[in-house]
Each structure stands twice: as C-alpha cells, then as structure tokens.
Design a protein around this motif. Structure first.
Motif, short mmCIF file in Angstrom:
data_model
loop_
_atom_site.label_atom_id
_atom_site.label_comp_id
_atom_site.label_asym_id
_atom_site.label_seq_id
_atom_site.Cartn_x
_atom_site.Cartn_y
_atom_site.Cartn_z
N HIS A 94 0.83 -1.20 0.00
CA HIS A 94 0.00 0.00 0.00
C HIS A 94 0.87 1.25 0.00
N LYS A 95 0.47 2.24 -0.74
CA LYS A 95 1.14 3.54 -0.70
C LYS A 95 0.49 4.37 0.40
N VAL A 96 1.02 4.22 1.60
CA VAL A 96 0.40 4.79 2.80
C VAL A 96 0.78 6.26 2.94
N GLN A 97 -0.20 7.09 3.27
CA GLN A 97 0.07 8.48 3.60
C GLN A 97 -0.88 8.93 4.70
N PRO A 98 -0.46 9.92 5.50
CA PRO A 98 -1.38 10.48 6.49
C PRO A 98 -2.59 11.10 5.79
N ALA A 99 -3.77 10.87 6.31
CA ALA A 99 -4.96 11.47 5.72
C ALA A 99 -4.81 12.99 5.71
N PRO A 100 -5.04 13.66 4.58
CA PRO A 100 -4.87 15.11 4.52
C PRO A 100 -5.86 15.87 5.40
N ASP A 101 -6.99 15.26 5.69
CA ASP A 101 -8.01 15.82 6.57
C ASP A 101 -8.62 14.69 7.37
N PRO A 102 -9.29 15.00 8.48
CA PRO A 102 -10.08 13.96 9.14
C PRO A 102 -11.02 13.31 8.14
N ILE A 103 -11.13 12.01 8.17
CA ILE A 103 -11.91 11.30 7.15
C ILE A 103 -13.38 11.25 7.57
N GLY A 104 -14.18 12.08 6.89
CA GLY A 104 -15.63 12.04 7.06
C GLY A 104 -16.13 12.47 8.42
N GLY A 105 -17.33 12.07 8.70
CA GLY A 105 -18.01 12.34 9.95
C GLY A 105 -19.18 11.37 10.02
N ALA A 106 -19.82 11.24 11.16
CA ALA A 106 -20.91 10.27 11.28
C ALA A 106 -21.86 10.65 12.41
N GLN A 107 -23.08 10.16 12.31
CA GLN A 107 -24.08 10.30 13.37
C GLN A 107 -24.87 9.00 13.42
N ALA A 108 -25.34 8.63 14.59
CA ALA A 108 -26.14 7.41 14.72
C ALA A 108 -27.00 7.49 15.98
N ILE A 109 -28.12 6.81 15.96
CA ILE A 109 -28.99 6.69 17.14
C ILE A 109 -29.38 5.22 17.29
#
Length: 525
Positions: A487-502
């Motif tokens: 894998h060509k690994v790199q630090p994510a340039p930004d936080p990856i996504g967001g989420a909500q759940a109930i």
C-alpha cells in the motif's frame, strides 16, 4: 466503556427524543421542534435548514438530499430521493466537443437542478405535523440575525473558498476574507427564500422570482438551464434496498445513490473472519482496503440514475461477492480499480432524529464539492451544487451525462434492522468515502462489539487515487505493515468524514452518537 481520563465524548442517552447532527445549533433547533410537539420529520427539516446557514460550504437550498424514514407505529421504511436532474439541454457530447474529458467543476455545466427543496416539501406534507413557517423559524432567524461560525466550519471555510465567484464570493468572504470562528455569518437572502417556501410550498422556489434568479444567473454564465427545468423538478418516493451482515439487515437508498456499494463491500468482508483480527491492526485495514477497491470498481461501472442502472442485481448477488473476495491476497495490495471521470469530494451534512413515538429519520443533504459550483444566485445568494460533476463523459456509460438524468450520487442515508425491528438510523459523511465508511462503522459495531460512539471515534482509512489514507490515530506499526503489503500509505490530509447514529434500545432508551471530527453533537430530552 471509554477511558474517562482520555479525551473523548460520551454517548447521549434520552427517553423522549434525540437528534444528532454535525452542528450543535442545528441539533438544538431539532430538539426545540420536538419539544414543541413536532415529530422527527419536522425536526429533521428544522435541522437541515439551520445547517444550510451554519455550514454553507456543505449544504444549501441549491443542493440535493436523500431521506429514509420509518413512521411511528410501523417498521416499514420509506425512501425519498431528493436529487435533481440535468437540465433538458445538457449533453455530454457538447462538453466533449469543447475538449472536456470530465465535467468542469466550477462552471454552469456542473449545476444540476436542486432537488432538496422539493423533497423538503414532500416530507413535510406526507409525514410532518407542523407548518413549514414554524419548522424553518430557527434557520430564518439565524440567516437574518447571524450565526456564529463554528471552529471546524471556520477551518474548512478558509481552506475551501478559493473558487467562489460573483455573488457567492461577496456573501461568503466578507471584506475578502473567510470568517473566523465565533464571527457572525448572515444570509438574508436565504431567509427570504425560506419564507417563500414556507408560504407557497415548492412553487415559491421552483417558479417565480427564485427560479428566475437561478436561471438568469446561470444563463448569464453560459448555462443551459431554463425556468421550465426548475418547474419540472420532482422528488420520488420508493423503497430502500437491503442486504444482511452478521444477522442484521442493512437498509440503503436505491441508486442513483451509492448505498449498494456499502452492501457489496460488506458482502465481500463477510468472507473473512474480521472479528479474529486486531481492530487497529494491518490485517483488518488491508482486507477492508482491498474490499473497498473492489466495491468502488463495481460502483464506477454499474451505478447511475435508476432508469439506467441495469446491473444492480448482479452487483448485490452473493456469487459476485464470493468471486471478488477470492481476488483478495491477504499479503499483498492489488492495483487500484480503473478510474472513471466522476469527481469525488468530502462535503456533506448528515443528521438523524428519533422522536418519542419512534418515528426515525435518516437524512443526508449536500451541494457536493466545498461551496458546490462556487456559483450563487445573483439576487438571493443561494449556492448551487456541482452535482453534475458526478456524471461521466464516457460515451455509452450508464452514468453518462444526458438531458433530464440524475448523476450517480455519493451521499447515502442508512438504517439498520434486527429481527424485523429498526434498531439504528445512521449515516457517514465524507463524499466518496461514505460507502466505505458505512462498512467500517458496521464492522466496528457488529464484528468488534463497539458501542456507536466508539465505532464512530475509531480510526479510519480510505484507499483513494492510488494512496491509502490513514488517520493519525492508527498505530505506527499498522502503517508500516500496510506499506510492506504494497500500500502507498500516507497520512490522511483531513479527518476522514463524519458520522451520526442513534441506537434504539429494547428498553425504549435512545443512545445517540456524534462524530468528534466535526463541530456537532447529539442532543436529547
């Protein structure tokens, strides 16, 4: 249970009703509606309207939405497609003749007719209790009086506003600069448009002065859009699609959304013993990355407007997942799937509401790229999406741009059922990541036994454009081992996504979780 000596957040438990969104003022507006006698549909619309003011780079009345709703007193789930279509004059061959290989992101050609407002009105009419004037009250007030810019919003605003043009630039860059955290942002034109929708319904948006403002602005920039295109806009009610994973039933919106991609990824993962792997180890991250590559390759080839999506059954067939799983080498990364021209992005808002009668709403709303096309209507300042960039210009492809056609969408609301009972509305923001995010979140829950908040907090990885992006919360040893696998690994340039759940417990208690990667929270009563 989380370690209370470490930074983190607790889930929100409530008995009567709860809302989880990416912005606390939107969640607060939703709960105010619930307390005033509104239901989950009313509250979701109130939150969505506030988010259009609070996170204008993420969503706007000029965008699209998708909704899953379970009414009170039933376990039946309905799907609402509030995505718009290409104008009647849109043609891929025109763009190819001009030398384009992809739909230009910041031009009228990328602007599809907004479908969200028609869906807002349809959801309110069929399932709401309150008049839209009351539902939109908080959003109108914030748009007129100003809403304080939240920290994550300020960060993204400054980084993602270079392509704003004309009226959009004047509105969103006061004094030529992005507002800072805590600075008030006002959008009086949006308040006026919300009042018109409340007063006149969809007619107040898709006909008359507001539609004329859209059409005139776009035509002045060389766009194909007409008043007739806006008047013809219509959302669609339908049924969700479903699949099973670890004894739970996953409900996703049917195409033109990419929910089937999440299902395919999970179907592939079901052939591996994830529960025996370290949740933060390289084995799990590798298998999920490979399954994601295969799932997205299928997405890029098969998913499109429902009228043009002919291979959905094949995509979700058990033998398809079996055959794809057999392609995964546990010790070596495969090449990325062939790339088509549909664009990717990371800007969307997701919210979910459950009320005291246990109506549940899973709601996702977007203008696609940051600030959409960068174009706002001249008079009212309503941002326009560039969802047309989700089309391909490849001749003969199922997702090729064509008149009156819906593009393949990345935004997907979801729900989870167990033994016939709805147990959780949820969604993951993050553009193309969303299908991968649904699978990752559910494996955290169902393979590793994490609570919803922990499942949201956990580190994320995403293979994209030849790289494997890893959030910084992954152990260094995991990153090194993934690199050894190719894998060509790199630090994510930004936080990856967001989420909500109930999570809807058998006891009647509601457990709501909200992603710390955003400014939001869950609020209940």
């Amino acid at each position: 249970m989380r370690d209370f000596e470490k930074p983190g957040r607790s889930a929100v438990f409530a008995a009567n009703g709860v809302c989880a969104t990416s912005h606390p003022l939107a969640a607060g507006a939703a709960v105010d509606i619930l307390k005033a006698g509104g239901n989950a549909a009313d509250a979701a619309l109130a939150a969505a309207a506030v988010l259009g003011v609070a996170e204008p780079h993420m969503c706007a009345l000029g965008g699209d939405c998708f909704v899953l709703i379970k009414p009170a007193g039933t376990e039946t789930v309905h799907a609402l497609n509030g995505s718009g279509r290409a104008p009647a004059a849109a043609m891929a061959e025109k763009l190819r003749a001009e030398g384009h290989s992809t739909v230009p992101l910041n031009a009228p050609a990328a602007v599809t007719i907004p479908g969200a407002v028609d869906a807002f009105c349809a959801l309110s009419e069929k399932h709401g209790r309150m008049e839209l004037g009351q539902v939109f009250g908080a959003a109108i007030r914030y748009a007129e009086e100003g809403i304080p810019v939240a920290p994550r919003v300020a960060r993204d605003w400054a980084a993602q506003s270079d392509h704003l043009q004309g009226a959009a630039r004047d509105l969103h860059l006061p004094g030529g600069k992005a507002p800072k955290a805590g600075q008030l942002f006002r959008a009086p034109g949006q308040a006026e448009v919300l009042r018109r929708i409340a007063r006149e319904g969809r007619t107040g948006f898709y006909e008359g002065e507001v539609a004329e403002d859209f059409a005139t602005t776009l035509q002045g920039l060389g766009g194909w859009h007409t008043m007739e295109d806006f008047a013809a806009t219509s959302c669609d009610w339908g049924d969700p699609i479903s699949s099973t994973y670890n004894g739970f039933e996953l409900l996703e919106h049917a195409p033109n959304g990419q929910g089937a991609t999440a299902m395919l990824i999970l179907n592939i993962l079901s052939h591996f013993d994830l529960a025996a792997m370290d949740p933060l180890g390289p084995e799990r991250a590798h298998i999920e990355a490979e399954a994601t590559k295969l799932g997205y390759d299928a997405r890029n080839r098969f998913l499109a407007d429902a009228d043009h999506c002919t291979r959905l059954a094949h995509m979700l067939a058990p033998e398809t997942a079996t055959n794809l799983a057999a392609l995964i080498d546990p010790a070596r990364a495969m090449a990325d799937p062939a790339r088509l021209s549909e664009a990717v992005h990371r800007d969307t808002v997701y919210l979910t509401v459950v009320d005291r009668d246990r109506m549940a709403v899973s709601f996702i709303y977007s203008i696609y790229h940051p600030f959409g096309s960068g174009i706002a209507s001249q008079k009212y300042g309503i941002m326009m999406q560039n969802r047309g960039a989700g089309f391909t210009l490849e001749e003969g492809h199922a997702n090729e741009m064509a008149p009156g056609k819906r593009p393949m969408h990345t935004i997907i609301p979801a729900m989870l059922r167990h033994e016939g009972r709805l147990v959780m509305p949820f969604g993951v923001m993050g553009g193309a990541y969303q299908a991968c995010g649904h699978a990752h979140f559910l494996t955290n829950l169902l393979d590793y036994g994490m609570a919803p908040q922990a499942a949201i907090d956990a580190p994320r990885a995403f293979p994209e454009e030849g790289m494997l992006n890893l959030e910084s919360t992954y152990p260094e040893a995991t990153a090194a081992a993934l690199a050894e696998r190719g894998h060509k690994v790199q630090p994510a340039p930004d936080p990856i996504g967001g989420a909500q759940a109930i999570w809807m417990h058998d006891s009647g208690v509601l457990e709501a979780a909200s992603d710390p990667r955003k400014d939001g929270c869950a609020i209940g009563y």
